[in-house]
Design a protein around this motif. Structure first.
Motif, PDB file in Angstrom:
ATOM      1  N   ASN A 199       0.859  -1.183   0.000  1.00  0.00           N
ATOM      2  CA  ASN A 199       0.000   0.000   0.000  1.00  0.00           C
ATOM      3  C   ASN A 199       0.898   1.236   0.000  1.00  0.00           C
ATOM      4  N   PHE A 200       0.497   2.265  -0.730  1.00  0.00           N
ATOM      5  CA  PHE A 200       1.340   3.453  -0.842  1.00  0.00           C
ATOM      6  C   PHE A 200       0.458   4.682  -1.069  1.00  0.00           C
ATOM      7  N   GLU A 201       1.089   5.862  -1.062  1.00  0.00           N
ATOM      8  CA  GLU A 201       0.384   7.131  -1.274  1.00  0.00           C
ATOM      9  C   GLU A 201       1.071   7.949  -2.358  1.00  0.00           C
ATOM     10  N   VAL A 202       0.259   8.682  -3.106  1.00  0.00           N
ATOM     11  CA  VAL A 202       0.776   9.617  -4.107  1.00  0.00           C
ATOM     12  C   VAL A 202       0.068  10.956  -3.903  1.00  0.00           C
ATOM     13  N   ASN A 203       0.862  12.030  -3.855  1.00  0.00           N
ATOM     14  CA  ASN A 203       0.303  13.366  -3.661  1.00  0.00           C
ATOM     15  C   ASN A 203       0.145  14.054  -5.018  1.00  0.00           C
ATOM     16  N   PHE A 204      -1.096  14.347  -5.384  1.00  0.00           N
ATOM     17  CA  PHE A 204      -1.387  14.985  -6.674  1.00  0.00           C
ATOM     18  C   PHE A 204      -1.609  16.483  -6.465  1.00  0.00           C
ATOM     19  N   SER A 205      -1.020  17.276  -7.352  1.00  0.00           N
ATOM     20  CA  SER A 205      -1.161  18.728  -7.297  1.00  0.00           C
ATOM     21  C   SER A 205      -1.236  19.287  -8.706  1.00  0.00           C
ATOM     22  N   VAL A 206      -1.538  20.561  -8.780  1.00  0.00           N
ATOM     23  CA  VAL A 206      -1.599  21.242 -10.071  1.00  0.00           C
ATOM     24  C   VAL A 206      -0.187  21.602 -10.502  1.00  0.00           C
ATOM     25  N   ASN A 207       0.125  21.340 -11.731  1.00  0.00           N
ATOM     26  CA  ASN A 207       1.435  21.684 -12.269  1.00  0.00           C
ATOM     27  C   ASN A 207       1.568  23.205 -12.311  1.00  0.00           C
ATOM     28  N   PRO A 208       2.531  23.765 -11.571  1.00  0.00           N
ATOM     29  CA  PRO A 208       2.661  25.231 -11.544  1.00  0.00           C
ATOM     30  C   PRO A 208       2.849  25.832 -12.927  1.00  0.00           C
ATOM     31  N   SER A 209       3.486  25.096 -13.805  1.00  0.00           N
ATOM     32  CA  SER A 209       3.736  25.643 -15.139  1.00  0.00           C
ATOM     33  C   SER A 209       2.471  25.735 -15.979  1.00  0.00           C
ATOM     34  N   THR A 210       1.394  25.119 -15.518  1.00  0.00           N
ATOM     35  CA  THR A 210       0.138  25.182 -16.281  1.00  0.00           C
ATOM     36  C   THR A 210      -0.897  26.093 -15.632  1.00  0.00           C
ATOM     37  N   VAL A 211      -0.551  26.692 -14.482  1.00  0.00           N
ATOM     38  CA  VAL A 211      -1.495  27.560 -13.783  1.00  0.00           C
ATOM     39  C   VAL A 211      -1.657  28.876 -14.543  1.00  0.00           C
ATOM     40  N   MET A 212      -2.899  29.278 -14.741  1.00  0.00           N
ATOM     41  CA  MET A 212      -3.176  30.544 -15.413  1.00  0.00           C
ATOM     42  C   MET A 212      -3.258  31.658 -14.364  1.00  0.00           C
ATOM     43  N   LYS A 213      -2.457  32.698 -14.552  1.00  0.00           N
ATOM     44  CA  LYS A 213      -2.508  33.808 -13.614  1.00  0.00           C
ATOM     45  C   LYS A 213      -2.104  35.114 -14.307  1.00  0.00           C
ATOM     46  N   ALA A 214      -2.628  36.213 -13.782  1.00  0.00           N
ATOM     47  CA  ALA A 214      -2.276  37.549 -14.271  1.00  0.00           C
ATOM     48  C   ALA A 214      -1.477  38.252 -13.183  1.00  0.00           C
ATOM     49  N   ASP A 215      -0.296  38.742 -13.556  1.00  0.00           N
ATOM     50  CA  ASP A 215       0.589  39.373 -12.577  1.00  0.00           C
ATOM     51  C   ASP A 215       0.395  40.897 -12.503  1.00  0.00           C
ATOM     52  N   SER A 216       0.141  41.505 -13.656  1.00  0.00           N
ATOM     53  CA  SER A 216       0.018  42.973 -13.637  1.00  0.00           C
ATOM     54  C   SER A 216      -0.778  43.477 -14.834  1.00  0.00           C
ATOM     55  N   VAL A 217      -1.318  44.685 -14.682  1.00  0.00           N
ATOM     56  CA  VAL A 217      -2.038  45.365 -15.770  1.00  0.00           C
ATOM     57  C   VAL A 217      -1.471  46.782 -15.882  1.00  0.00           C
ATOM     58  N   THR A 218      -1.100  47.154 -17.089  1.00  0.00           N
ATOM     59  CA  THR A 218      -0.582  48.510 -17.326  1.00  0.00           C
ATOM     60  C   THR A 218      -1.294  49.109 -18.536  1.00  0.00           C
ATOM     61  N   PRO A 219      -1.420  50.449 -18.560  1.00  0.00           N
ATOM     62  CA  PRO A 219      -0.903  51.461 -17.619  1.00  0.00           C
ATOM     63  C   PRO A 219      -1.833  51.614 -16.412  1.00  0.00           C
ATOM     64  N   LYS A 220      -1.352  52.316 -15.428  1.00  0.00           N
ATOM     65  CA  LYS A 220      -2.149  52.582 -14.243  1.00  0.00           C
ATOM     66  C   LYS A 220      -2.899  53.922 -14.359  1.00  0.00           C
ATOM     67  N   LYS A 221      -2.544  54.756 -15.386  1.00  0.00           N
ATOM     68  CA  LYS A 221      -3.209  56.031 -15.603  1.00  0.00           C
ATOM     69  C   LYS A 221      -3.621  56.144 -17.059  1.00  0.00           C
ATOM     70  N   ALA A 222      -4.737  56.871 -17.319  1.00  0.00           N
ATOM     71  CA  ALA A 222      -5.201  57.057 -18.697  1.00  0.00           C
ATOM     72  C   ALA A 222      -6.004  58.353 -18.766  1.00  0.00           C
ATOM     73  N   PHE A 223      -6.122  58.903 -19.979  1.00  0.00           N
ATOM     74  CA  PHE A 223      -6.866  60.139 -20.179  1.00  0.00           C
ATOM     75  C   PHE A 223      -8.299  59.844 -20.608  1.00  0.00           C
ATOM     76  N   LEU A 224      -9.198  60.729 -20.146  1.00  0.00           N
ATOM     77  CA  LEU A 224     -10.593  60.586 -20.517  1.00  0.00           C
ATOM     78  C   LEU A 224     -10.769  60.807 -22.013  1.00  0.00           C
ATOM     79  N   ASP A 225     -11.720  60.101 -22.572  1.00  0.00           N
ATOM     80  CA  ASP A 225     -12.124  60.222 -23.968  1.00  0.00           C
ATOM     81  C   ASP A 225     -10.997  59.901 -24.954  1.00  0.00           C
TER      82      ASP A 225
END
Length: 267
Positions: A199-225
């Motif tokens: 009998n044995f155990e295996v720990n399953f996890s999500v592959n970090p290289s396949t995780v979808m994530k957003a780190d940043s959005v730019t620009p932080k400032k914009a002009f109206l219209d």
């Protein structure tokens, strides 16, 4: 007087000839040859009940079959003049044992040898890897001794399990996929007879290289219209990513094949 003597002799001769004609001729009995061409198997495992097959000619149903250290020998029903079967329980020590086949009168008609071997017991030392990723086909290696190709390999929530080529008596290889269940899953290696080897155990996890994530959005400032292009930096960003910003109108995606950068424009 001479005539009478002649008739008497003639009468005696006739009856003598008649007696000779009525005496039946006895044919000698046909001798049938009892022969044995083979006895199988010649290699058996101690502790198992074994059925032996004897092939030959004119095999009768009162033959005596014996092998040293083969106990409780009985003839199997359904034998014929060319095939007889006998079964018994193999015991004793490993080695080559003598076998004989005799007639009902004790005459030995065939001698043979049978090799007794100890039962081969499989054992499992370890299974690797101990960690795996969800949604990916994983190859598991089973290490041990006397590993047969009928082992049953299971892990909870592991689908499409199959044994692959390349294994031997000290290594068996299996593949499978855990599609969505994260965490520690229990596994086992079991013989075809149902005996658990490990009998044995295996720990399953999500592959970090396949995780979808957003780190940043730019620009932080914009002009109206004024139309502004926003860049989203991240990892594994899909082409159908959606972008929303309060009070930003006419948002559309700007073509980008990169998975670490997606762009949108709006006013």
């Amino acid at each position: 007087m001479k005539k009478l003597l002649f008739l008497s002799c003639l009468f005696t001769l006739i009856f003598a000839c008649k007696d000779d004609e009525e005496t039946p001729i006895t044919e000698p009995p046909v001798q049938t040859s009892l022969t044995v061409s083979s006895v199988t198997p010649t290699l058996i495992t101690i502790g198992n009940e074994v059925t032996f097959t004897v092939n030959g000619t004119n095999l009768t149903d009162n033959l005596s079959f014996s092998v040293t250290d083969l106990n409780n020998v009985t003839e199997v029903d359904g034998g014929t003049a060319t095939t007889r079967q006998y079964k018994g329980l193999a015991s004793g020590e490993a080695g080559e044992k003598d076998g004989t086949l005799k007639t009902s009168t004790g005459t030995t008609i065939h001698e043979f040898k049978v090799s007794f071997m100890n039962e081969i017991v499989p054992s499992v030392d370890s299974v690797s890897p101990k960690t795996a990723f969800i949604g990916e086909v994983t190859t598991f290696n089973v290490y041990g001794n006397n590993l047969v190709d009928s082992l049953q390999f299971t892990i909870n929530n592991l689908d499409s399990i199959k044994e692959v080529s390349g294994g031997n008596d000290s290594l068996r290889i299996f593949t499978g996929i855990n599609r969505e269940t994260e965490g520690i899953q229990n596994g086992s290696v079991v013989t075809n007879e149902g005996d658990t080897l490990l009998n044995f155990e295996v720990n399953f996890s999500v592959n970090p290289s396949t995780v979808m994530k957003a780190d940043s959005v730019t620009p932080k400032k914009a002009f109206l219209d004024e139309e502004v292009i926003f860049s989203i930096h991240g990892q594994n960003l899909p082409d159908d990513l959606a972008f929303n910003l309060n009070n930003l109108e006419n948002i559309t995606s700007v073509a980008s094949e990169a998975t670490n950068l997606k762009m949108f424009k709006g006013t």
